[in-house]
Design an enzyme around this catalytic site. Structure first.
Site, PDB file in Angstrom:
ATOM      1  N   LEU A  17      23.742  22.116  18.626  1.00 24.38           N
ATOM      2  CA  LEU A  17      24.084  21.155  19.674  1.00 24.38           C
ATOM      3  C   LEU A  17      25.404  21.500  20.358  1.00 24.38           C
ATOM      4  O   LEU A  17      25.524  21.411  21.580  1.00 24.38           O
ATOM      5  CB  LEU A  17      24.147  19.747  19.083  1.00 24.38           C
ATOM      6  CG  LEU A  17      22.816  19.162  18.599  1.00 24.38           C
ATOM      7  CD1 LEU A  17      23.038  17.819  17.908  1.00 24.38           C
ATOM      8  CD2 LEU A  17      21.842  18.999  19.763  1.00 24.38           C
ATOM      9  N   GLU A  37      22.233  33.388  19.057  1.00 26.96           N
ATOM     10  CA  GLU A  37      21.879  32.557  17.902  1.00 26.96           C
ATOM     11  C   GLU A  37      21.050  33.405  16.949  1.00 26.96           C
ATOM     12  O   GLU A  37      20.066  34.028  17.356  1.00 26.96           O
ATOM     13  CB  GLU A  37      21.098  31.324  18.359  1.00 26.96           C
ATOM     14  CG  GLU A  37      20.348  30.575  17.262  1.00 26.96           C
ATOM     15  CD  GLU A  37      21.231  30.115  16.123  1.00 26.96           C
ATOM     16  OE1 GLU A  37      20.853  30.362  14.953  1.00 26.96           O
ATOM     17  OE2 GLU A  37      22.295  29.525  16.396  1.00 26.96           O
ATOM     18  N   LEU A 145      26.165  38.011  15.704  1.00 33.62           N
ATOM     19  CA  LEU A 145      27.455  38.669  15.901  1.00 33.62           C
ATOM     20  C   LEU A 145      27.803  39.394  14.608  1.00 33.62           C
ATOM     21  O   LEU A 145      27.842  38.786  13.540  1.00 33.62           O
ATOM     22  CB  LEU A 145      28.524  37.626  16.224  1.00 33.62           C
ATOM     23  CG  LEU A 145      29.959  38.131  16.323  1.00 33.62           C
ATOM     24  CD1 LEU A 145      30.180  38.852  17.641  1.00 33.62           C
ATOM     25  CD2 LEU A 145      30.947  36.970  16.185  1.00 33.62           C
ATOM     26  N   TYR A 224      19.620   2.819   3.172  1.00 31.31           N
ATOM     27  CA  TYR A 224      20.453   3.436   2.135  1.00 31.31           C
ATOM     28  C   TYR A 224      19.946   2.924   0.798  1.00 31.31           C
ATOM     29  O   TYR A 224      19.958   1.713   0.542  1.00 31.31           O
ATOM     30  CB  TYR A 224      21.919   3.081   2.349  1.00 31.31           C
ATOM     31  CG  TYR A 224      22.486   3.706   3.605  1.00 31.31           C
ATOM     32  CD1 TYR A 224      23.092   4.956   3.571  1.00 31.31           C
ATOM     33  CD2 TYR A 224      22.406   3.049   4.834  1.00 31.31           C
ATOM     34  CE1 TYR A 224      23.596   5.538   4.716  1.00 31.31           C
ATOM     35  CE2 TYR A 224      22.907   3.628   5.989  1.00 31.31           C
ATOM     36  CZ  TYR A 224      23.504   4.872   5.919  1.00 31.31           C
ATOM     37  OH  TYR A 224      23.998   5.454   7.062  1.00 31.31           O
TER      38      TYR A 224
END
Length: 489
Positions: A17, A37, A145, A224
């Site tokens: 994002l 990416e 990279l 939760y």
């Protein structure tokens, strides 16, 4: 190293994002952008779901808001919404934080022209890719990279195509590191982090099952779980009958990720939803650590950190992905201003100063929510909750780029009562411009903005000559006249 004519203006490493938002906002401003990416595509998992109103304001600036809302508008598509602490889904409620969508968003509706949305990351990322490419950004998946050199003139990077193994060299004025929480770029630069560190360990499960007997149609929510046998969370996705389930693990007691087989996860899901005979279709199981970190520096020469490379935020509160998008917007307009000659290099130093303040607010808020909903033993040792409205819409920037007043040290304000002081987000006010009703917030995002009262004379509609400090820059200024509201009857 002398880069007389770099191949691109900005090399973005990482296509989550934060990286994709950076590429989009840069490309819209005319920068030459290459994003790489290492994964073969955008996310195939929902991951971060939900966009707060500030993110939707930024997406409006980026030209993607309507598509995101069409992908999943929480108002129209999701029905009612709830946030509760429970023993099991559909079971005893220990605490309720939101019983309805109106309760959840009531604190922000009057402060912004944009709604909340609940689009998952695997739906958002392709939209960002398409629009970034439309504006000229080059996006290369399955490319990593391998090394880089940074100097006063920019960056030279080595890239590897993971499909063919072919290597290439690219030069760039700037490198944006959006390569995640374990950022190799950040570590290679020796940039340290501070924070609470690892808070908990989880196994994340995505599964499909018909749970209409537990979660009625037209209703959604985040639960939760404080089950006697485990702690975890349960939530929806945007796909029918697809759900997420996270269970806390204890590696300090010898538990390993491989211990969580599909069979064991099935047993835990049955306990979580109180359905002993349920046969869920397990789609994915992944180990994941919850942590809280903030980088001590956000810039090192021509390299700037974005998203999880700069800070790691607990997911409680759903602000991590939203903050990464905010990072992308802020770093993009500043890089574009420098590339255009509108600002000097010092403007880039304000990026880390401003975004680290916001990140501190977000991390603290997320920690407070985590303590309330999942880790009560931390109450008293983490900051108190400020409230979503203040953190999302009421934050304040302080940096050398802001002519701020020093009479108030508070980092936030109630956006329902905006002060308009330097450093705060522009207040939301409905105005009429060229016969169209729009928000003052929509005036910002693409260029410098001048707001003038009716006595501003010739200013509205005819942008003035830039002040002397901008005389050598190609600067665009948008202006709008502000009229007082009609008198009350």
């Amino acid at each position: 190293m002398a880069l007389t004519k770099p191949d691109v203006d900005v090399l973005v490493v990482g296509g989550g994002l934060g990286g994709l938002s950076t590429a989009l906002f840069l490309a819209r401003r005319g920068a030459r952008v290459l994003l790489v990416e290492r994964h073969a595509s955008t996310s195939v998992l929902p991951k971060a779901a939900g966009q707060n109103p500030r993110t939707m304001e930024l997406f409006r600036f980026g030209g993607v808001a309507d598509e995101i809302l069409a992908t999943d508008d929480i108002r129209g598509a999701q029905g009612d919404f709830t946030i509760k602490v429970v023993e099991r889904v559909g079971g005893r409620v220990l605490h309720s934080f939101a019983e309805s969508f109106e309760e959840l968003v009531g604190a922000t509706e009057q402060c912004t022209p944009m709604p909340w949305a609940l689009a998952p990351q695997d739906r958002v990322e392709p939209v960002l890719v398409a629009h970034a490419a439309k504006h000229g950004a080059e996006i290369r998946f399955a490319t990593e990279l391998t090394s880089f050199q940074a100097g006063d003139d920019g960056v030279t990077a080595r890239l590897r195509d993971l499909g063919t193994g072919a290597e290439s060299t690219v030069s760039a004025r700037y490198l944006v590191a959006a390569d995640g929480p374990r950022s190799a770029i950040r570590e290679s630069l020796g940039i340290t982090r501070h924070g609470h560190g690892t808070l908990a360990h989880f196994m994340g499960v995505i599964f499909e099952a018909d749970l209409t007997a537990v979660v009625p149609p037209g209703s959604t929510g985040w639960y939760y779980l404080q089950h006697p046998d485990f702690t975890g969370t349960f939530g929806p996705t945007d796909r029918p009958n697809r759900h997420t389930f996270y269970v806390a693990t204890t590696p300090e007691r010898g538990e390993r990720p491989e211990d969580y087989t599909p069979q064991r996860c099935t047993e835990l899901i049955r306990l979580a939803v109180d359905a002993p005979g349920l046969v869920p279709d397990i789609l994915d199981i992944q180990a994941w650590d919850m942590a809280a970190y903030i980088a001590d520096r956000w810039r090192e020469g021509p390299v700037l950190l974005v998203g999880d490379a700069a800070k790691v935020t607990p997911p409680t509160g759903g602000m991590g992905g939203n903050t990464a998008i905010g990072d992308g917007f802020d770093v993009a307009w500043k890089l574009a201003a420098v590339l255009r000659g509108e600002a000097g290099e010092r403007l880039l130093d304000s990026y880390g100063a401003e975004r680290s303040l916001v990140s501190r607010l977000v991390v603290d808020e997320s920690l407070a929510i985590y303590a309330q909903r999942m880790a009560p033993h931390l109450l008293g040792s983490v900051p108190e909750e400020r409230g979503t409205a203040q953190v999302v819409l009421g934050f304040r920037y302080r940096s050398t780029a802001v002519a701020a007043e020093d009479d108030d040290p508070e980092p936030t304000e109630d956006p329902r009562r905006p002060s308009g002081r330097p450093g705060f987000r522009a207040p939301h006010v409905w105005i009429e411009q060229d016969g169209t009703r729009r928000s003052t917030v929509e005036l910002f995002g693409d260029c410098w903005v001048l707001l003038a009262a009716p006595e501003g004379g010739a200013w509205p509609g005819r942008p003035p000559a830039p002040p002397r400090i901008w005389a050598s820059a190609s600067t665009s200024i948008s202006s709008a006249a502000m009229s007082p509201p009609p008198p009350a009857n």
